[in-house]
Design an enzyme around this catalytic site. Structure first.
Site, PDB file in Angstrom:
ATOM      1  N   ASP A 297       0.831  -1.192   0.000  1.00 62.38           N
ATOM      2  CA  ASP A 297       0.000   0.000   0.000  1.00 62.38           C
ATOM      3  C   ASP A 297       0.873   1.252   0.000  1.00 62.38           C
ATOM      4  OD1 ASP A 297      -2.683   1.293   0.448  1.00 62.38           O
ATOM      5  OD2 ASP A 297      -1.699   1.949   2.290  1.00 62.38           O
ATOM      6  N   GLU A 334       1.767  -0.332  -5.019  1.00 68.56           N
ATOM      7  CA  GLU A 334       0.866   0.764  -5.340  1.00 68.56           C
ATOM      8  C   GLU A 334       1.776   1.979  -5.488  1.00 68.56           C
ATOM      9  OE1 GLU A 334      -3.314   2.694  -3.762  1.00 68.56           O
ATOM     10  OE2 GLU A 334      -1.774   2.269  -2.269  1.00 68.56           O
TER      11      GLU A 334
END
Length: 635
Positions: A297, A334
């Site tokens: 993330d 990401e």
């Protein structure tokens, strides 16, 4: 309770404190540390001798036992362990090890997958690791071979309710607020069984998924922790042990945590101590829990130094890439953060890291909904985004292609809403992205208009066809297979209800319609090697039936993928994103073969997908507005 003071002359080596406590039980013990040091925030430390802190290396976390139990809202979280329970992995040494070019990823939330009563599961296993096991037949019928689990590290679902604020009605169901990087979320255990049962059942889930040929990828959050900011701190571990080491701190004042995560703090991952913790955590999940990969993330946070400056060669990213224990893992970034570092196509990768391709998402959305000027870039995205990934030894599968994910609109909402509707979040609609590139097909939200309903169905199918025909690794969101709606909420992290929860009753209503089309198209991709390539397209691999690339008003694209081996069928695909029909001249099929229509998204089920193919005797095909077709050439 025992409290043991540590003596720096006997319990400290260098910067590391240590203690051996003998004759403890081998499980059912909770423990923590009190840490004292210089007071006064101006020096950058956050010591508080009255707090009992979680060991950063605790392997289990004990807290409240039941998810969302408001009677235990203020429960204390402490470290725990279990040295008695050896899990029998049997033959799991032979994990699926699916080639990256063959992956089809299903992004899902463990709790939301089975928490709803419509799952038909007993209450004690709804929303748990065991619940996932019960629904493996659905995953197999759908055709996915990898699940990407939203965060399953221990987190506090009541973090929004510690003080009065506009979000104090919400419960964190996504889990992007890590308490500890080694422990599985204990409230995903069945029947409130606690951390030991959670650990056992997590392993049982992984083992069952592997036996079904499905890999397990974890969405991991090393960019920040649950400990919030300095305005409303929630000290549970790291900041009370060594704030200056574990976090990026503004060294000009020492009173402000740097916030590139959008969550109040940023984990200082390129500090040697923190980097070691990250690597140890990743190895733990591979060696102890047998997971197959990780999606990082806001991974660009891991590409900054302690002062927040971007690094061309971040030590922690390189170390992860080169670590022998992680050599067979899928690594997915990401590639952006909330501080403006956007690295899609240029994330430091060592030819190993794949990336969530945000440009793919945006460009495909815009072409399919009929925006001007996106035909050429749509062709590039279909081709594996070679403009970004055809460099060094990177492959098409390093582009994780997606239309939808947990952030943003679901697939149904993408075709049903022009604007986000986040009022339920309590922030006056200020949260969530405003750049959704969505189109409501003529009516905002729910409608009984059959024309609008049909167009929305067609558009959802168009997006799915584009995703499954594209070179790269396809990923889609849990619930899109039946058209799940969040009612226009594009930031639904705090809703432990039907906004997020999989609606199994709605799946049943779509078994012969939307769901059938979804799974048939995925199985078409898996069947045809032209669609799961590990090399970029050459001139002989594709023909673009196009002479009007520069016309921004042209919303039509057609191409043929050429099979070079005798058993490989040519694949013709065309997308008409105009609001009018288009009579398309078809290319001649290879000698001795004919075109057979497999997909026409304008048709009703089951004609929208004809598995054996319908002959196309004419040299042209009349395509409906906003539709896609796929033809196969065979004898």
């Amino acid at each position: 309770m025992i409290e043991i003071p540590l003596n720096p002359s006997t319990n400290k080596t260098g910067d590391v404190w240590h203690v051996l406590v003998e004759k403890l039980p081998l499980k059912d013990v909770v423990y923590g540390y009190r840490v004292n040091g210089p007071v006064g925030w101006e020096n950058g430390h956050r010591f508080d001798k009255d707090l009992v802190l979680i060991d950063p290396y605790a392997k289990l976390i004990e807290g409240r036992r039941f998810f969302g139990d408001a009677s235990k809202k203020s429960a204390k979280f402490l470290g725990s362990f279990d040295f008695t329970n050896k899990f029998d992995w049997e033959d799991d040494v032979s994990r699926p090890r699916i080639a990256e070019k063959d992956l089809i990823i299903y992004e899902m939330n463990v709790r939301a997958f089975t928490a709803d009563e419509s799952s038909g599961l007993p209450p004690e296993i709804r929303g748990t690791y065991l619940g996932v096991i019960e629904k493996i037949p659905h995953l197999l019928e759908l055709g996915v071979n990898a699940v990407e689990l939203l965060p399953v590290f221990e987190y506090d679902e009541f973090e929004f309710q510690r003080r009065r604020n506009p979000r104090d009605h919400m419960i964190n169901t996504w889990g992007y607020s890590t308490i500890n990087f080694f422990s599985p979320m204990s409230r995903y255990a069945s029947g409130g069984g606690g951390p030991i049962r959670a650990s056992f059942e997590f392993k049982k889930m992984v083992k069952a998924l592997h036996q079904a040929g499905i890999e397990v990828i974890l969405d991991v959050v090393y960019n920040h922790t649950n400990e919030a900011d300095d305005e409303f701190p929630y000290t549970t571990s790291f900041r009370g042990i060594d704030n200056l080491t574990y976090y990026m701190v503004d060294t000009a004042s020492y009173v402000q945590l740097r916030n590139y995560s959008g969550c109040g703090n940023t984990f200082n991952c390129n500090h040697p101590v923190v980097m070691q913790l990250v690597l140890d955590s990743l190895r733990h999940w591979v060696e102890e829990y047998h997971v197959d990969g990780f999606r990082f993330d806001l991974a660009s946070c891991l590409c900054r130094d302690g002062d927040g400056e971007p690094l061309a060669s971040p030590p922690v990213i390189k170390a992860i890439s080169k670590d022998p224990a992680l050599a067979s893992c899928k690594l997915i970034a990401e590639p952006w953060d909330c501080g403006g570092l956007y690295q899609v196509g240029c994330f430091p990768n060592w030819d190993r890291w794949a990336e969530w391709n945000g440009k793919y998402r945006d460009d495909v959305r815009r072409f399919i909904k009929g925006d001007d000027g996106f035909k050429a870039v749509f062709a590039t995205r279909l081709s594996g985004s070679a403009d970004m990934y055809h460099v060094n030894n990177r492959k098409p599968f390093h582009s994780i292609n997606f239309i939808t994910a947990h952030d943003g609109f679901s697939l149904y909402d993408l075709v049903a809403y022009n604007q986000k509707h986040n009022e339920a979040n309590g922030e006056g609609g200020m949260d969530g992205s405003n750049d959704n590139f969505s189109w409501n097909c003529g009516v905002e939200g729910e409608t009984n208009d059959p024309t609008v309903i049909a167009l929305r169905s067609r558009q959802m199918k168009n997006y799915h066809v584009a995703l499954m025909l594209s070179l790269g690794t396809p990923m889609f969101l849990m619930g899109d297979e039946y058209g799940h709606t969040r009612h226009g909420n594009n930031n639904s992290y705090g809703h432990d209800n039907s906004i997020n929860n999989f609606q199994w009753n709605k799946l049943l209503t779509q078994c012969n319609g939307h769901f059938r089309f979804f799974e048939k198209v995925m199985k078409l991709r898996k069947k045809h090697p032209l669609l799961g390539r590990d090399i970029f397209l050459g001139e002989d691999d594709v023909t673009w039936h196009e002479e009007d690339w520069q016309n921004p008003k042209s919303h039509f694209l057609a191409l043929t993928f050429h099979g070079k081996e005798e058993m490989q069928d040519d694949i013709y695909a065309a997308f008409n994103a105009h609001d009018f029909s288009n009579l398309v001249a078809l290319p001649s099929p290879p000698q001795g073969k004919a075109w057979f229509r497999v997909i026409d998204t304008s048709l009703q089920s089951p004609a929208d997908f004809e598995e054996s193919g319908v002959p196309v005797p004419e040299a042209s095909y009349n395509m409906a507005p906003f539709s896609a077709i796929v033809l196969l050439a065979h004898s």
